[in-house]
Write an enzyme that holds these catalytic residues in place. Structure first.
Site, short mmCIF file in Angstrom:
data_model
loop_
_atom_site.label_atom_id
_atom_site.label_comp_id
_atom_site.label_asym_id
_atom_site.label_seq_id
_atom_site.Cartn_x
_atom_site.Cartn_y
_atom_site.Cartn_z
N GLU A 35 13.27 58.77 24.50
CA GLU A 35 11.88 59.26 24.58
C GLU A 35 11.47 59.29 25.94
O GLU A 35 11.35 58.15 26.48
CB GLU A 35 10.95 58.68 23.68
CG GLU A 35 9.55 59.54 23.80
CD GLU A 35 8.29 58.53 23.61
OE1 GLU A 35 7.30 58.64 24.72
OE2 GLU A 35 8.12 57.55 23.02
N CYS A 63 2.37 57.57 27.06
CA CYS A 63 3.61 58.49 26.80
C CYS A 63 3.07 59.67 26.33
O CYS A 63 3.57 60.83 26.94
CB CYS A 63 4.63 58.07 25.63
SG CYS A 63 5.15 56.50 25.87
#
Length: 460
Positions: free
Chosen positions: A230, A264
């Protein structure tokens, strides 16, 4: 003697913590111990592994009064927000609750002649490389299900949050998980890459920068070791003409600015229908002007310093370039802005996709807002990005949100919310955000490998 890792506190630039990295030989020995321990760990009953993991989670919770100020020192999040244990516990609890079903054998068929099924077999030793921005929650996304599935885990945490892995290992081991089953290691980049290249690990999960993810994949090249990543994000919000304006402004601006924008799935660009644009901008500016920038250890502080001076420098550079190219900055410099880690949160209008602030990951407290006239225009702009983690759509029409969402290149589509990780859904991305998926049933599938059984019965 290894390399010295130093956590530089963004509060005052002092060295808050430092640790020596393991030598390549010592690191290899510890990974070998993890591999030796894995067979015995996987042989334990599933419920026993679940109970031990959840006891470890509870032990982390018992440390929360110490963890909250520690996080403020390490990465600047204000103590008023109480740390991460709520999300940490929610994610681990969900993965514990679904484990029996998610890891159950897939029954293909049985008759008088054959029995056929597919087992979910643990990979073996899983390396988790975790980031600093939500250091506990991002780590537990993989640590909990990996252990529950029967893997042993090596955790390598970011230098900015140097003490997090140490605390997690201490908590889990105090709960009864053997030291070789869950280890925190201080490793330099070269040793990490060498271990991956030597097939020391059976699966690698990395959360961090695009460059870091590329380094992981290069290290694993030719080994056939699975790598889940990620990486960066440039998550958009789209406010349609039928949106609840107040809710949209409150949520999207919070999504852009919370944790000093270091999320994020933080909102980094907002597209607003022309009929609501002026009102949206006015309300957004009013919200940001209420923020209190300051020392994260002080209760009145609502936005702390960025985690590192160099991160703030990148955000300042993006803002300055945009303003020089015609963008309008709406927030006057806060008195506490020191030109270093303490950075004024900023709202920009008159931005275009020619500006880095609308293309590159900012990962800081800045958001650009653009006016749009149609779904088609908004979709084109949202997809005009090298990243694809989440997108936040604001409308009262579920079918419209679904239709628009189907056309967005992203990992998660939100409607009337943003910046939240639902552990029942797969956390995943596309394009330069990476590949793979964590949490949910799919998270278990990625932390195990399928093993098929085709058993012919002896029928006399």
């Amino acid at each position: 003697m290894g390399q010295t890792l130093k956590c530089i506190s963004p509060i005052d630039g002092s060295v808050y913590a430092e640790r020596e990295t393991l030598s390549p030989e010592a690191a290899a020995e510890r990974v070998t111990a993890a591999r030796t321990a894995q067979t015995t760990w996987a042989a334990r009953p599933l419920q026993e592994r679940i109970d031990l993991v959840m006891a470890g989670v509870a032990a982390v919770g018992a440390m929360n009064d110490d963890i909250v100020p520690e996080l403020a020192h390490m990465m600047g999040r204000p103590v008023r927000y109480g740390g991460e244990f709520g999300g940490f516990n929610e994610r681990a609890s969900h993965m514990a609750q679904i484990a029996a079903e998610a890891l159950a054998d897939i029954q293909v068929g049985e008759d008088a002649t054959f029995k056929r099924y597919i087992k979910h077999v643990p990979h073996g030793v899983v390396l988790v490389v975790a980031p600093w921005n939500y250091p506990y929650m991002t780590a537990i996304n993989t640590v909990a299900p990996a252990l529950i599935a029967g893997n042993t885990v090596v955790l390598k945490h970011a230098t900015q949050t140097l003490l997090v892995g140490e605390r997690m290992a201490q908590a889990f081991q105090s709960a009864g998980i053997p030291a070789d089953v869950f280890q925190n290691m201080f490793l330099d980049h070269d040793t990490t890459s060498a271990l991956i290249a030597d097939r020391a690990f059976d699966f690698v999960n990395f959360t961090g920068s695009v460059g870091g993810g590329q380094a992981m994949e290069r290290a694993a090249a030719g080994t056939f070791t699975g790598v889940g990543t990620e990486l960066g994000g440039k998550d958009p919000g789209y406010v349609m003409e039928d949106a609840d304006l107040d809710a949209a402004v409150d949520t999207l601006i919070d999504g852009a600015m919370f944790n000093a924008g270091q999320c994020c799935c933080g909102i980094e660009r907002i597209y607003v229908h022309e009929s609501l644009y002026d009102a949206f901008v006015e309300k957004a500016v009013a919200i940001v002007n209420t923020y209190k920038l300051g020392n994260p250890l002080e209760a009145e502080t609502t936005i702390g310093p960025m985690a590192n001076v160099r991160f703030a420098a990148e955000v300042r550079s993006q803002i300055a370039e945009a303003v020089a190219a015609g963008a309008v900055a709406h927030i006057a410099a806060f008195a506490e802005d020191d030109g270093g880690a303490y950075l004024t949160p900023q709202i920009l209008t008159h931005v275009t996709h020619d500006m880095r602030v609308m293309r590159d990951e900012s990962f800081g407290p800045v958001v650009g807002i653009m006016k749009v006239s149609s779904d088609a225009e908004a979709i084109d702009l949202m997809n005009d990005s090298e990243f694809g983690l989440t997108a936040s759509l604001w409308t009262g029409d579920v079918e419209r949100a679904t239709r628009v969402g189907d056309q967005i290149e992203t990992g998660t589509v939100f409607m009337n919310r943003a910046d939240y990780l639902d552990p029942g859904l797969c956390w995943t991305g596309c394009k330069n955000t990476g590949r793979g998926g964590g949490l949910s049933v799919i998270g278990y599938h990625n932390l195990t490998r399928p093993k098929s059984y085709h058993l012919k019965k002896v029928t006399g």
